[in-house]
Design an enzyme around this catalytic site. Structure first.
Site: not given
Ligand code: AMP
Length: 127
Positions: A113, A40-41, A98, A107, A111
């Site tokens: 976590h 995760d970024i 989520n 996103v 996914h």
């Molecule tokens: P969610 O709120 O469950 O949709 O989580 C989305 C996750 O994606 C967050 O924890 C972000 O930090 C992560 N994220 C967004 N863009 C990127 C990226 N380019 N590379 C890795 N993680 C990302």
């Protein structure tokens, strides 16, 4: 970013679709036929990895509704494989998925976590 409407059709240009196509960089820690995993970024734990299916699914709702059994099994096994590969089983870890606005999904590609490397504490802060 706006919360995801999990009832919308899949957007093939979402950021994780682009990561799957290697159009934008990620730090992959795992890949197999069904899934990839990358850091995760914006990590919130010493280990914070996202596991995503290769298939085009908006959310867990979409995936559990439409994905063939083989793909569901492949993805679930991939999540376990990642945790074992990262050495997290003995100490334990937390999985979070989520879904939609109340779930906090940002996103629109399914996914999970995978969080580890410290005691996670309470699941949610009481309100
Ligand atoms: P969610 O709120 O469950 O949709 O989580 C989305 C996750 O994606 C967050 O924890 C972000 O930090 C992560 N994220 C967004 N863009 C990127 C990226 N380019 N590379 C890795 N993680 C990302």
């Amino acid at each position: 970013m706006q919360p995801v409407d999990p009832t919308q059709p899949y957007d093939p240009d979402n950021i994780f679709a682009r990561i799957l196509r290697d159009e934008i960089p990620s730090t992959r820690v795992y890949e197999d036929e069904w899934a990839i995993a990358f850091h995760d970024i914006a990590p919130v734990a010493p280990v914070h990895v996202l596991v995503i299916p290769r298939g085009a699914y908006v959310s867990w709702d979409d995936f559990s509704d439409r994905a063939p059994a083989e793909e569901v099994a492949g993805f679930v096994r991939a999540v376990g494989n990642v945790a074992r590969q990262l050495g997290l089983v003995e100490q334990g870890y937390r999985l979070i998925n989520n879904i939609g606005p109340d779930g906090g999904q940002i996103v629109p590609h399914l996914h999970v976590h995978l969080l580890g490397g410290r005691v996670m504490g309470p699941m949610l802060t009481p309100q």
